[in-house]
Write a protein that holds these residues in place. Structure first.
Motif, PDB file in Angstrom:
ATOM      1  N   LYS A 132       0.827  -1.194   0.000  1.00 41.26           N
ATOM      2  CA  LYS A 132       0.000   0.000   0.000  1.00 41.26           C
ATOM      3  C   LYS A 132       0.866   1.250   0.000  1.00 41.26           C
ATOM      4  N   ALA A 133       0.337   2.296  -0.659  1.00 38.77           N
ATOM      5  CA  ALA A 133       1.097   3.548  -0.732  1.00 38.77           C
ATOM      6  C   ALA A 133       1.288   4.156   0.649  1.00 38.77           C
ATOM      7  N   THR A 134       0.391   3.856   1.588  1.00 37.27           N
ATOM      8  CA  THR A 134       0.442   4.487   2.901  1.00 37.27           C
ATOM      9  C   THR A 134       1.446   3.831   3.846  1.00 37.27           C
ATOM     10  N   LYS A 138       9.418   3.676  -6.425  1.00 34.87           N
ATOM     11  CA  LYS A 138       8.333   2.781  -6.834  1.00 34.87           C
ATOM     12  C   LYS A 138       8.291   2.614  -8.351  1.00 34.87           C
ATOM     13  N   VAL A 139       8.674   3.651  -9.080  1.00 35.95           N
ATOM     14  CA  VAL A 139       8.779   3.527 -10.538  1.00 35.95           C
ATOM     15  C   VAL A 139       9.900   2.538 -10.893  1.00 35.95           C
ATOM     16  N   ILE A 173       3.302  -3.228 -15.707  1.00 34.29           N
ATOM     17  CA  ILE A 173       3.440  -3.244 -14.246  1.00 34.29           C
ATOM     18  C   ILE A 173       3.115  -1.868 -13.667  1.00 34.29           C
ATOM     19  N   LEU A 174       3.607  -0.828 -14.320  1.00 34.53           N
ATOM     20  CA  LEU A 174       3.292   0.540 -13.878  1.00 34.53           C
ATOM     21  C   LEU A 174       1.791   0.781 -13.912  1.00 34.53           C
ATOM     22  N   GLU A 175       1.152   0.310 -14.952  1.00 41.10           N
ATOM     23  CA  GLU A 175      -0.292   0.473 -15.089  1.00 41.10           C
ATOM     24  C   GLU A 175      -1.036  -0.277 -13.982  1.00 41.10           C
ATOM     25  N   ARG A 176      -0.550  -1.468 -13.661  1.00 39.50           N
ATOM     26  CA  ARG A 176      -1.181  -2.251 -12.597  1.00 39.50           C
ATOM     27  C   ARG A 176      -1.071  -1.551 -11.248  1.00 39.50           C
ATOM     28  N   ASN A 180      11.632   2.305   4.642  1.00 40.26           N
ATOM     29  CA  ASN A 180      12.898   2.812   4.161  1.00 40.26           C
ATOM     30  C   ASN A 180      13.075   2.389   2.695  1.00 40.26           C
ATOM     31  N   TYR A 181      13.340   3.347   1.822  1.00 46.88           N
ATOM     32  CA  TYR A 181      13.547   3.061   0.405  1.00 46.88           C
ATOM     33  C   TYR A 181      15.035   3.154   0.098  1.00 46.88           C
ATOM     34  N   PHE A 182      15.559   2.087  -0.512  1.00 45.07           N
ATOM     35  CA  PHE A 182      16.997   1.984  -0.749  1.00 45.07           C
ATOM     36  C   PHE A 182      17.375   2.471  -2.141  1.00 45.07           C
ATOM     37  N   ASN A 183      18.677   2.636  -2.335  1.00 45.49           N
ATOM     38  CA  ASN A 183      19.212   2.825  -3.676  1.00 45.49           C
ATOM     39  C   ASN A 183      19.091   1.512  -4.442  1.00 45.49           C
TER      40      ASN A 183
END
Length: 486
Positions: A2-4, A190-191, A81-84, A8-11
């Motif tokens: 979920k977006a919410t 996320k992209v 996948i982006l569309e999904r 932590n987002y990694f390189n």
């Protein structure tokens, strides 16, 4: 996912999600509610950059050997996948930089469409046969990739701009090291997840976040980065270009705009008002193609102004995730302060503030970077608000007595990105097309926006005079090789 969810987002370096070598992370906050953390991103170093470039350089040896159609298959998969994940990524975008959810959904859908467009490029011509003076010889051209391309992107279009740079770079056989704006690092991660799920080989696409002075400038100066494509401010763009030029790397800069709309006395005023408001204020005016100056022929000035002020009353400012919100917050505190300072400068220099002009406060606004839609009139062309890019929801109204005067006012800035005119007179349209110093000319349409299959870029200080999108992208991301066979 979920977006919410806060995490932590990694390189993403050489096929692996990794923490930065500094061990430091930064918060990405919601500009509509600064108490809300969207996620954490890496504060990377030159060591991280070197690893990413090294991985990209090695991966490019095999990536360039794939057929165009094989590379295109990866882009097709990434698009699906982006569309999904469209709603999730759009929600993250809205929560991270503030534009309304419908706008964010439209941008994410555009990202998928761009991927599909460039996937098809893998099957299109990359050269031509040229007659030789030697009748027993064959001469033709083909195109070869640059190698490793550094991609530096802003926060205002965190899906569309990275994709419209990465997709052509990849389809033409380059590998990519992406440095997104810190304000939208989570959205960009996320992209990249979509590309990873599509199965791109390790090292073909890399992303790392961190300060522009370290990662952005490091990309421009890195000896193994063969090309730099940048969208952002003029000051930063020029430093990037100078660093690339100093070592002979190819560079592409898309920078600021101070885009005019001309409204002639034969214009459809309702259409002109609607397009001026949409072009100037959607996305809180945070588009490089946003309308900033509105040059109206004197005899229709008052009716145009009255209709515009009436329409402005209908705009709802608020959290972009709330239904009915037309305009969200500024993307960050610095941008809010910049907009407010320009409004104050307009007042000090003698322009008449006739709508808005204040930071919004009170219930629903107390924790966000909200500012009212703002309109000035009695704006002289030499005033700061008529010359400098504000990148916010501020419109400057100006009067003209003729198409010649309107064009002189429209061209009286250092920028030349986009411009539009509202008229039904063909001779005025032609004069505008021929005389307007802008890379994007729009007739009876708002100044903001360009279709993905068309070249995009500016003149004067808006650009390094190259073009993005459409078939024009091949000119930057490849070099021509002439072949002579005897």
């Amino acid at each position: 996912m979920k977006a919410t969810e806060i995490r932590n987002y990694f390189n993403y370096i050489n096929g692996e999600w990794t923490a930065s070598s500094t061990g430091d992370v930064k918060e990405s906050i919601n500009p509509a509610n600064t108490h809300e953390i969207v996620g954490y991103y890496q504060h990377s170093s030159l060591d991280d950059l070197n690893k990413a470039v090294s991985g990209a350089k090695e991966a490019q040896k095999q990536w360039k050997k794939l057929s165009g159609s094989a590379r295109g298959d990866y882009l097709f998969k990434a698009a699906s996948i982006l569309e999904r994940r469209l709603d999730e990524i759009a929600e993250t975008m809205t929560r991270e930089m503030g534009k309304t959810f419908p706008e964010a959904k439209g941008e994410t859908a555009r990202g998928a469409a761009i991927l599909r467009y460039y996937a098809g490029e893998g099957m299109r011509s990359v050269g031509e046969v040229i007659p030789s003076t030697d009748s027993s010889a064959l001469m033709f051209t083909t195109r070869v990739p640059l190698g490793v391309v550094g991609v530096i992107t802003p926060w205002n279009f965190p899906v569309a701009i990275p994709i419209w740079k990465m997709a052509p770079a990849l389809i033409y056989g380059n590998t990519v090291v992406l440095k997104p704006a810190s304000e939208t690092a989570v959205t960009c991660a996320k992209v990249i997840e979509c590309f990873v799920e599509a199965g791109l080989p390790a090292g073909v696409i890399n992303m790392l976040t961190g300060p522009g002075s370290v990662i952005g400038q490091g990309l421009a100066q890195h000896p193994d980065v063969d090309g730099i494509t940048f969208t952002g401010s003029n000051g930063v763009g020029k430093r990037i270009g100078q660093a690339a030029l100093a070592r002979g790397a190819k560079y592409q800069l898309e920078m600021g705009g101070k885009n005019p709309v001309i409204v002639e006395n034969d214009a459809d005023l309702d259409l002109a008002v609607e397009a001026t408001i949409s072009g100037g204020l959607r996305s809180t005016g945070q588009k490089c193609t946003a309308t900033s100056r509105v040059i109206v022929q004197r005899e229709v000035y008052e009716p145009f102004k009255e209709r515009m002020l009436q329409k402005l009353q209908e705009i709802t400012v608020g959290d972009g995730m709330k239904e009915g919100t037309w305009m969200g917050p500024c993307a960050n505190e610095s941008q809010l302060e910049t907009v407010v300072s320009y409004i104050q400068k307009g007042i000090e220099e003698g322009a008449a503030l006739i709508f808005g002009g204040k930071r919004l406060q009170g219930p629903g606004y107390e924790n966000g970077f909200f500012v009212e839609p703002t309109v000035f009139e009695n704006v002289a062309s030499n005033m700061t608000i008529a010359q400098e890019e504000i990148f916010g929801p501020v419109l400057a109204l100006m009067k003209a007595d003729s198409i010649e005067e309107a064009l002189a006012l429209a061209n009286d800035v250092e920028y030349g990105l986009s411009a539009s005119i509202f008229t039904t007179n063909i001779s005025r349209m032609l004069a505008f097309i021929n005389e307007m110093d802008a890379g994007l000319i729009r007739i009876n349409a708002e100044s903001a926006g360009v279709e993905m299959q068309a070249p995009f870029g500016g003149m004067k200080q808006s650009s390094s005079h190259s073009r993005e999108q459409g078939r024009a992208a091949i000119e930057f991301f490849t070099s021509i090789k002439t072949v002579f066979i005897k």
